[in-house]
Write a protein that holds these residues in place. Structure first.
Motif, short mmCIF file in Angstrom:
data_model
loop_
_atom_site.label_atom_id
_atom_site.label_comp_id
_atom_site.label_asym_id
_atom_site.label_seq_id
_atom_site.Cartn_x
_atom_site.Cartn_y
_atom_site.Cartn_z
N ARG A 459 0.82 -0.93 0.11
CA ARG A 459 0.49 0.07 -0.13
C ARG A 459 0.75 0.84 0.09
O ARG A 459 0.56 2.61 -0.63
CB ARG A 459 -0.84 -0.07 1.16
CG ARG A 459 -1.92 -1.48 1.09
CD ARG A 459 -2.91 -1.46 2.20
NE ARG A 459 -3.26 -2.53 2.79
CZ ARG A 459 -4.93 -2.43 1.99
NH1 ARG A 459 -5.80 -1.29 1.60
NH2 ARG A 459 -5.43 -3.27 2.38
N ARG A 460 2.28 1.04 0.48
CA ARG A 460 3.04 2.14 0.65
C ARG A 460 4.14 2.10 -0.92
O ARG A 460 4.89 3.37 -1.14
CB ARG A 460 3.85 2.05 1.53
CG ARG A 460 3.05 1.91 2.99
CD ARG A 460 3.72 1.40 3.94
NE ARG A 460 5.44 2.72 4.53
CZ ARG A 460 6.24 1.95 4.70
NH1 ARG A 460 6.85 0.66 5.12
NH2 ARG A 460 7.67 2.89 4.64
N THR A 462 5.05 3.55 -4.76
CA THR A 462 4.86 5.02 -5.07
C THR A 462 5.21 4.72 -6.97
O THR A 462 6.84 3.66 -6.43
CB THR A 462 5.78 6.10 -4.73
OG1 THR A 462 6.74 5.91 -3.57
CG2 THR A 462 4.80 6.37 -3.21
#
Length: 540
Positions: A459-460, A462
């Protein structure tokens, strides 16, 4: 993370949203120090022990050939570091920092060495000067909180222009001050003088010179001495043995990994995609521990397998950048020792890859002369079904690549030209891999990560396109660094062969491939092409 900050293509990469047009590197947009109008400059005198001339080392020749192919955008190769000096210890004065820079120039001959161009066609040489002056830029920050931003801006500013190789010292130096103390030292290095490992040696030595006044024993050898050793008879024999590995590898692999353009090139032509993933860092450690290989091998194998699958090849050929510092005398040498290795991963012997349309190409140019290297037990035990089944053979292939990465680039060029003429097509993988981490993180006693932990970490992740270039002498360049607890993987590609959506797909597919393997469900090799088509769907 090693102390210091890496800059690639003249700036520190930063994630932006996937639909953001990347900023062109080396043009307005590079941060300018707020104190630029009030900068002062000081000339620092240094006095080394000797001067002299010698041929370029093989590492210098290799990067010089790359610089010539990339010019005028060769600022891409500049190496930058920021050394914080206000984070610990007593305050450092400008006079102390300038004295340390003078001692750094005296300690490392490569910083006093410039390119000597021949008057006519011929190979350049290196010219060492014993004494001179280094101009140091000094920028005043408003206070300690603003000093780090000033240092980053100086780093980008000093990195954004190419070096004048015959005339300019191969190092640019700057200091940031707040009040009467120095908060940061900034170094920008010419790649002819240093590689990534050498840059870290300079950061270490500069800190020691500032804090203690000494960096200990001098390096065991010098670039001039290394050049003379490499060009002697014994060195040339070692180089010839390395190139025998290259010829055998070239004959076992496709002529190139990206043979045909697939899209109209963008302007600028080369785009850099960057994925920052805590999940990938955890997953690489888990897979490496489970299969008793290095994390770098996991990443290299994933890159090779995905490129081969995406282009429909049975055999992958990738050029890993090899540090060449295993010899004790070279470990503390400030010079550019890195050269390309040749990593050959034969998927045809381990798994069936589906056709991509049209006739299947042969696995390589031709069989190499003489008997083939016997397969190890793990390679003959059975066909690989999944990605992780490739790792034992890939580890051995990586070791072969590392052992054959010291050679004369002039002879290497001649080999490529001979094979290209023999087969009537350009023979070069145009696919490189650079793990820029000096060391891998120490693994915990139990490095395994659960599927739930990996899913949460993803989820983190980028992704963004932080930079572009007009010209890069490759079609696929993968760089691995660390950012906090995450791996940062950057892919610079020729958009005629791998358009931006393909760059994005390769990076997300690498994350998904390794994370799934760490979670106990390694993807079948037959599904890698599908993975490239679906990875990253619905993600930023």
């Amino acid at each position: 993370m090693p102390e210091g900050t890496v800059t690639v293509a003249g700036r520190r990469a930063a994630a932006v949203t996937a639909d953001t047009e990347p900023e062109k590197s080396g043009v307005p947009g590079v941060p300018v120090p707020s104190g630029a109008c009030s900068d002062t400059r000081r000339d620092v005198a240094f006095q080394g022990e000797r001067s002299g001339r010698a041929p370029l080392t093989w590492g210098q020749r290799a990067i010089w050939h790359a610089i010539r192919r990339t010019a005028p955008n060769d600022h891409y190769f500049n190496i930058g570091r920021v050394l914080p000096l206000a984070d610990r210890g007593r305050p450092v004065t400008v006079a102390e920092a300038l004295k340390a820079l003078a001692h750094l120039m005296e300690r490392h001959e490569s910083l006093r060495t410039r390119l000597l161009l021949p008057p006519q066609d011929g190979e350049p040489a290196q010219s060492l000067t014993d004494a001179g002056t280094l101009t140091v830029t000094i920028t005043r920050a408003a206070g300690l909180p603003e000093a780090a931003a000033e240092a980053d801006a100086l780093l980008g500013h000093l990195s954004s222009t190419r070096f004048d190789y015959p005339a300019e010292w191969p190092v640019r130096a700057a200091l940031v001050t707040a009040g009467d103390r120095v908060t940061h030292a900034v170094l920008v290095l010419c790649h002819l003088a240093a590689d990534g490992h050498a840059a870290e040696i300079l950061v270490r030595d500069l800190r020691l010179l500032v804090r203690r006044g000494s960096a200990g024993r001098p390096p065991a050898t010098t670039p001039l001495d290394l050049a003379r050793d490499q060009h002697a008879a014994a060195g040339r024999r070692r180089g010839a043995a390395a190139l025998a590995h290259w010829e055998a590898g070239y004959r076992a692999a496709p002529p190139t990994m990206f043979p045909d353009p697939c899209a109209e090139p963008r302007t600028p032509r080369f785009w850099t995609g960057r994925l920052v993933s805590p999940a990938l860092a955890q997953a690489v450690g888990t897979v490496a521990a489970a299969h008793r290989v290095s994390g770098s091998t996991v990443l290299l194998t994933a890159s090779a397998a995905l490129v081969a699958a995406g282009e429909g090849h049975r055999t992958a050929a990738v050029l890993p950048i090899v540090g060449n510092r295993t010899a004790g005398a070279l470990r503390d040498l400030v010079s550019t020792l890195s050269q390309d290795g040749l990593f050959i991963l034969d998927l045809a012997e381990t798994a069936y890859l589906p056709e991509t349309g049209g006739p299947r190409e042969p696995s390589g140019l031709a069989e190499p002369p003489g008997p083939r290297e016997p397969s190890g037990p793990a390679e003959t035990a059975g066909l690989a079904d999944t990605f992780t089944d490739l790792l034992p053979a890939a580890y051995r292939a990586a070791l072969r690549a590392y052992r054959a990465a010291v050679y004369d680039p002039v002879e290497w060029d001649a080999l490529g030209e001979r094979l290209s003429a023999e087969y009537g097509t350009d023979v070069h993988p145009y696919c490189c891999f650079n793990d820029m981490r000096l060391v891998e993180r120490a693994r915990p006693e139990d490095p395994s990560a659960t599927a739930g932990e990996l899913a949460e970490a993803r989820r983190r992740t980028t992704f963004g396109f932080p930079a572009t270039q007009d010209r890069v002498a490759c079609r696929y360049c993968l760089h691995v660094t660390e950012e906090g607890d995450a791996l940062a993987v950057s892919l610079t590609a020729d958009t005629a062969y791998l358009p931006p959506e393909g760059i994005r797909a390769h990076l997300y597919a690498m994350e998904e491939l390794i994370v799934a393997s760490a979670a106990g469900a390694p993807p079948p090799l037959t599904e890698l092409r599908t993975l490239l088509e679906t990875a990253g769907g619905g993600r930023p």
